[in-house]
Scaffold this active site. Sequence first.
Site, PDB file in Angstrom:
ATOM      1  N   LYS A 151      17.198  50.539  -1.089  1.00  0.00           N
ATOM      2  CA  LYS A 151      17.949  50.958  -2.275  1.00  0.00           C
ATOM      3  C   LYS A 151      18.992  52.030  -1.885  1.00  0.00           C
ATOM      4  O   LYS A 151      18.951  52.567  -0.762  1.00  0.00           O
ATOM      5  CB  LYS A 151      16.957  51.472  -3.322  1.00  0.00           C
ATOM      6  N   GLU A 196      13.894  35.665  -5.602  1.00  0.00           N
ATOM      7  CA  GLU A 196      14.784  36.775  -5.240  1.00  0.00           C
ATOM      8  C   GLU A 196      15.673  36.421  -4.044  1.00  0.00           C
ATOM      9  O   GLU A 196      16.856  36.786  -4.014  1.00  0.00           O
ATOM     10  CB  GLU A 196      13.948  38.033  -4.954  1.00  0.00           C
ATOM     11  N   TYR A 217      15.986  42.189 -11.523  1.00  0.00           N
ATOM     12  CA  TYR A 217      14.963  42.924 -12.283  1.00  0.00           C
ATOM     13  C   TYR A 217      14.764  42.339 -13.676  1.00  0.00           C
ATOM     14  O   TYR A 217      14.499  43.073 -14.616  1.00  0.00           O
ATOM     15  CB  TYR A 217      15.358  44.401 -12.356  1.00  0.00           C
TER      16      TYR A 217
HETATM   17  N1  UDP Z   1      10.744  52.088 -12.087  1.00  0.00           N
HETATM   18  C1  UDP Z   1      11.074  53.291 -12.673  1.00  0.00           C
HETATM   19  N2  UDP Z   1      10.201  53.837 -13.585  1.00  0.00           N
HETATM   20  C2  UDP Z   1       9.029  53.227 -13.928  1.00  0.00           C
HETATM   21  C3  UDP Z   1       8.710  52.003 -13.318  1.00  0.00           C
HETATM   22  C4  UDP Z   1       9.595  51.451 -12.403  1.00  0.00           C
HETATM   23  O1  UDP Z   1      12.126  53.868 -12.393  1.00  0.00           O
HETATM   24  O2  UDP Z   1       8.287  53.771 -14.753  1.00  0.00           O
HETATM   25  C5  UDP Z   1      11.680  51.500 -11.104  1.00  0.00           C
HETATM   26  C6  UDP Z   1      11.271  51.774  -9.665  1.00  0.00           C
HETATM   27  O3  UDP Z   1      12.466  51.945  -8.893  1.00  0.00           O
HETATM   28  C7  UDP Z   1      10.559  50.501  -9.274  1.00  0.00           C
HETATM   29  C8  UDP Z   1      11.384  49.450 -10.034  1.00  0.00           C
HETATM   30  O4  UDP Z   1      11.701  50.089 -11.269  1.00  0.00           O
HETATM   31  O5  UDP Z   1      10.568  50.288  -7.866  1.00  0.00           O
HETATM   32  C9  UDP Z   1      10.692  48.141 -10.311  1.00  0.00           C
HETATM   33  O6  UDP Z   1       9.421  48.403 -10.894  1.00  0.00           O
HETATM   34  P1  UDP Z   1       8.127  47.602 -10.431  1.00  0.00           P
HETATM   35  O7  UDP Z   1       7.026  47.945 -11.365  1.00  0.00           O
HETATM   36  O8  UDP Z   1       8.469  46.150 -10.287  1.00  0.00           O
HETATM   37  O9  UDP Z   1       7.792  48.269  -9.016  1.00  0.00           O
HETATM   38  P2  UDP Z   1       7.957  47.731  -7.518  1.00  0.00           P
HETATM   39  O10 UDP Z   1       7.750  46.241  -7.535  1.00  0.00           O
HETATM   40  O11 UDP Z   1       9.334  48.141  -7.055  1.00  0.00           O
HETATM   41  O12 UDP Z   1       6.877  48.445  -6.754  1.00  0.00           O
END
Ligand code: UDP
Length: 149
Positions: A9, A126, A49
């Site tokens: 990122k 993806e 997303y």
């Molecule tokens: N995210 C955030 N706040 C939250 C949950 C998620 O900013 O409360 C962001 C964070 O960057 C995360 C992304 O959204 O990596 C995608 O969320 P996910 O639950 O899919 O987590 P990941 O798969 O990235 O572990």
Amino acid sequence: MERSFVMVKPDGVQRGLIGEIVSRFEKKGLKLVAARFEELSDARVQEQYREHIEKPFFPGLKTYIMSGPVFLMVWEGNNVVKIIRSLIGATNPAEALSGTIRGDFAVDIGRNVIHASDSPESAEREIGIHFRNEELVSYSGIADSMIYE
Ligand code: UDP
Ligand code: MG
């Protein structure tokens, strides 16, 4: 062989962590099959997303992901999706174990350095968002028989 989509990122790029991240995956024995450095469009962030579009954190997430260039990769290996998820650590860096990428290099959930696919199905989806088939390079690793039994 299984593939996973990984994205360093904008915070990871700006903090100079691309090399460290690539190195950890290489040392694990995973194989890099595609990579590209770019800034994502609004549409591509929404696609990436899509399951989070209605969430309260989505506007902030979109601004964050569009704040600078990202480093997109596809990695290959047996169980690569599960292995990379364990190497990156929990979504919230406060809960990520030491030794994981988020555990070692991040503090805030909204600046957690790296994305990786959470299932083989989302990996296929993806990869399709970000890469054309011709960009995925297929080759045999000379150490494959030392990594796989
Ligand atoms: N995210 C955030 N706040 C939250 C949950 C998620 O900013 O409360 C962001 C964070 O960057 C995360 C992304 O959204 O990596 C995608 O969320 P996910 O639950 O899919 O987590 P990941 O798969 O990235 O572990
Ligand atoms: Mg996710």
